[in-house]
Motif scaffolding. Structure first.
Motif, PDB file in Angstrom:
ATOM      1  N   ALA A 268       0.830  -1.208   0.000  1.00  0.00           N
ATOM      2  CA  ALA A 268       0.000   0.000   0.000  1.00  0.00           C
ATOM      3  C   ALA A 268       0.863   1.256   0.000  1.00  0.00           C
ATOM      4  O   ALA A 268       0.581   2.223  -0.721  1.00  0.00           O
ATOM      5  N   ALA A 269       1.919   1.253   0.804  1.00  0.00           N
ATOM      6  CA  ALA A 269       2.824   2.401   0.857  1.00  0.00           C
ATOM      7  C   ALA A 269       3.479   2.635  -0.503  1.00  0.00           C
ATOM      8  O   ALA A 269       3.659   3.782  -0.938  1.00  0.00           O
ATOM      9  N   GLU A 270       3.831   1.547  -1.183  1.00  0.00           N
ATOM     10  CA  GLU A 270       4.445   1.674  -2.498  1.00  0.00           C
ATOM     11  C   GLU A 270       3.448   2.200  -3.518  1.00  0.00           C
ATOM     12  O   GLU A 270       3.801   3.011  -4.386  1.00  0.00           O
ATOM     13  N   PHE A 271       2.194   1.764  -3.412  1.00  0.00           N
ATOM     14  CA  PHE A 271       1.175   2.261  -4.338  1.00  0.00           C
ATOM     15  C   PHE A 271       0.960   3.757  -4.125  1.00  0.00           C
ATOM     16  O   PHE A 271       0.834   4.521  -5.102  1.00  0.00           O
ATOM     17  N   GLU A 272       0.929   4.195  -2.881  1.00  0.00           N
ATOM     18  CA  GLU A 272       0.792   5.625  -2.602  1.00  0.00           C
ATOM     19  C   GLU A 272       1.971   6.398  -3.192  1.00  0.00           C
ATOM     20  O   GLU A 272       1.800   7.486  -3.765  1.00  0.00           O
ATOM     21  N   ARG A 273       3.159   5.840  -3.078  1.00  0.00           N
ATOM     22  CA  ARG A 273       4.349   6.520  -3.588  1.00  0.00           C
ATOM     23  C   ARG A 273       4.295   6.675  -5.111  1.00  0.00           C
ATOM     24  O   ARG A 273       4.647   7.729  -5.647  1.00  0.00           O
ATOM     25  N   GLN A 274       3.821   5.635  -5.796  1.00  0.00           N
ATOM     26  CA  GLN A 274       3.846   5.665  -7.255  1.00  0.00           C
ATOM     27  C   GLN A 274       2.618   6.331  -7.872  1.00  0.00           C
ATOM     28  O   GLN A 274       2.714   6.933  -8.950  1.00  0.00           O
ATOM     29  N   PHE A 275       1.458   6.233  -7.215  1.00  0.00           N
ATOM     30  CA  PHE A 275       0.219   6.718  -7.825  1.00  0.00           C
ATOM     31  C   PHE A 275      -0.567   7.691  -6.937  1.00  0.00           C
ATOM     32  O   PHE A 275      -1.663   8.092  -7.317  1.00  0.00           O
ATOM     33  N   GLY A 276      -0.006   8.058  -5.798  1.00  0.00           N
ATOM     34  CA  GLY A 276      -0.743   8.871  -4.847  1.00  0.00           C
ATOM     35  C   GLY A 276      -1.258  10.184  -5.404  1.00  0.00           C
ATOM     36  O   GLY A 276      -2.368  10.628  -5.058  1.00  0.00           O
ATOM     37  N   SER A 277      -0.517  10.827  -6.284  1.00  0.00           N
ATOM     38  CA  SER A 277      -0.925  12.127  -6.810  1.00  0.00           C
ATOM     39  C   SER A 277      -2.150  12.041  -7.707  1.00  0.00           C
ATOM     40  O   SER A 277      -2.791  13.059  -7.984  1.00  0.00           O
ATOM     41  N   TYR A 278      -2.489  10.833  -8.179  1.00  0.00           N
ATOM     42  CA  TYR A 278      -3.653  10.659  -9.047  1.00  0.00           C
ATOM     43  C   TYR A 278      -4.897  10.208  -8.278  1.00  0.00           C
ATOM     44  O   TYR A 278      -5.977  10.140  -8.852  1.00  0.00           O
ATOM     45  N   LEU A 279      -4.746   9.890  -7.015  1.00  0.00           N
ATOM     46  CA  LEU A 279      -5.851   9.330  -6.239  1.00  0.00           C
ATOM     47  C   LEU A 279      -6.874  10.392  -5.839  1.00  0.00           C
ATOM     48  O   LEU A 279      -6.529  11.565  -5.646  1.00  0.00           O
ATOM     49  N   SER A 280      -8.119   9.951  -5.689  1.00  0.00           N
ATOM     50  CA  SER A 280      -9.131  10.827  -5.112  1.00  0.00           C
ATOM     51  C   SER A 280      -8.772  11.102  -3.655  1.00  0.00           C
ATOM     52  O   SER A 280      -7.963  10.385  -3.052  1.00  0.00           O
ATOM     53  N   GLU A 281      -9.376  12.113  -3.079  1.00  0.00           N
ATOM     54  CA  GLU A 281      -9.059  12.480  -1.696  1.00  0.00           C
ATOM     55  C   GLU A 281      -9.340  11.327  -0.738  1.00  0.00           C
ATOM     56  O   GLU A 281      -8.545  11.033   0.162  1.00  0.00           O
ATOM     57  N   GLY A 282     -10.481  10.661  -0.931  1.00  0.00           N
ATOM     58  CA  GLY A 282     -10.836   9.562  -0.045  1.00  0.00           C
ATOM     59  C   GLY A 282      -9.885   8.386  -0.151  1.00  0.00           C
ATOM     60  O   GLY A 282      -9.470   7.811   0.864  1.00  0.00           O
ATOM     61  N   ASN A 283      -9.533   8.022  -1.376  1.00  0.00           N
ATOM     62  CA  ASN A 283      -8.602   6.907  -1.566  1.00  0.00           C
ATOM     63  C   ASN A 283      -7.204   7.244  -1.081  1.00  0.00           C
ATOM     64  O   ASN A 283      -6.497   6.382  -0.544  1.00  0.00           O
TER      65      ASN A 283
END
Length: 327
Positions: A268-283
């Motif tokens: 999960a931490a890696e996913f946030e690092r790679q794609f976090g800027s594209y996520l909705s606020e809730g996700n």
């Protein structure tokens, strides 16, 4: 279109449409005993517009020579890599995504058998799912499968029932904590393929199929074919395999349970690092909160688990809470 959606478009549409066909990605390693049956089942598909792209992970048996014979007879079968040591199915499958260029991609194990309409029924579901989504959305379709032994005798009619999988648990927070479909049943569209191509592969990612599921859940859609489309062969050399869910068995193997939860948090931490800027606020809140669990004290870890919404299914929650407490 919101600003966040515009960012997603720029992320997910950097690919070029090719011909309307399907690329099947097969990672092989020492599969001489069963691989001919699998390739035969692909050749026998009712849907014929496909390419089979194979990457062999330095097999020490006759796997490569068997593949070469098939490739010499059918120009839809391509050997993409041999003599390169990847060391894991995950790394091999990710390497294959770099060579895929079709509008849709399927992942293929070397030792299963596909039912003759597997591609057709999965493709039909994909097109139906796409009809309700913008063209840039990543979409993943998965199916059920029958579990069989090495001789193809039935062990269980449904992998999903056997493994106690809830196919409705497609929410982002849920798939961060618990995987959903098996990679060998999946079809992904080109926007999702592009996301996998831009992935920085490392040890924090558990498996290629789980990663694809998280991407689809975060940014697009997940759809399901509610019928078996393949025979999932179980034998002593299975890389993953199908096991019947048992809370007692899981609890008796507490160390493995803690390690499993730790890996989901790391992923999960890696996913946030790679794609976090594209996520909705809730996700973004869900993944950041779940990823922060190891940094907190006991009470803080449990509170973070609750706030993130990253729960496993049913009785698995008890094991998850135990594992979080023991991190």
């Amino acid at each position: 279109m919101s600003g966040n959606e515009k960012e997603q478009v720029s992320c997910f549409t950097l690919w070029i449409y090719g011909v309307k066909m399907i690329d099947i990605l097969m990672a092989t390693y020492n599969g001489e005993e069963y691989i001919a049956q699998q390739i035969d089942s692909i050749i026998g598909q009712t849907f014929t517009e496909w390419r089979l792209l194979i990457s062999d992970d330095c097999s020490q048996d006759s796997t490569l020579s068997i593949i070469e014979k098939y490739a010499s007879r059918d120009d839809r079968i391509k050997i993409i890599s041999n003599g390169v040591k990847y060391g894991s199915a995950k790394s091999n499958f990710f390497s294959l995504t770099a060579h895929a260029s079709a509008d849709y991609v399927m992942f293929c194990d070397q030792d299963d058998v596909w039912m003759s309409d597997k591609i057709a029924s999965t493709y039909e579901c994909m097109r139906t799912c796409e009809d309700g989504c913008p063209s840039y959305k990543p979409i993943m379709v998965f199916t059920d499968m029958a579990i069989v032994d090495s001789n193809l005798s039935t062990i269980a009619d449904s992998f999903e029932l056997h493994s106690n999988i809830d196919i409705s648990r497609t929410a982002f927070s849920r798939v961060l904590a618990q995987s959903l479909g098996a990679g060998c049943t999946m079809m992904i569209n080109a926007p999702l393929l592009n996301c996998m191509k831009r992935t920085l592969v490392n040890d924090s990612i558990i498996m290629h199929d789980w990663w694809a599921t998280i991407i689809a859940s975060a940014f697009g859609a997940i759809c399901h074919v509610d019928e078996p489309t393949s025979l999932y062969r179980q034998h002593e050399d299975n890389s993953v395999g199908a096991s019947r869910y048992s809370p007692i068995t899981r609890f008796l193997n507490k160390e493995s349970m803690v390690d499993s939860v730790r890996l989901t948090i790391k992923q999960a931490a890696e996913f946030e690092r790679q794609f976090g800027s594209y996520l909705s606020e809730g996700n973004r809140f869900s993944v950041a909160t779940y990823a922060s669990i190891p940094e907190r004290d006991l009470l803080g870890r449990l509170i973070a688990l609750y706030k993130s919404g990253c729960w496993k299914k049913g009785m698995r929650k008890l094991g998850q809470i135990y594992a979080i407490a023991k991190l």
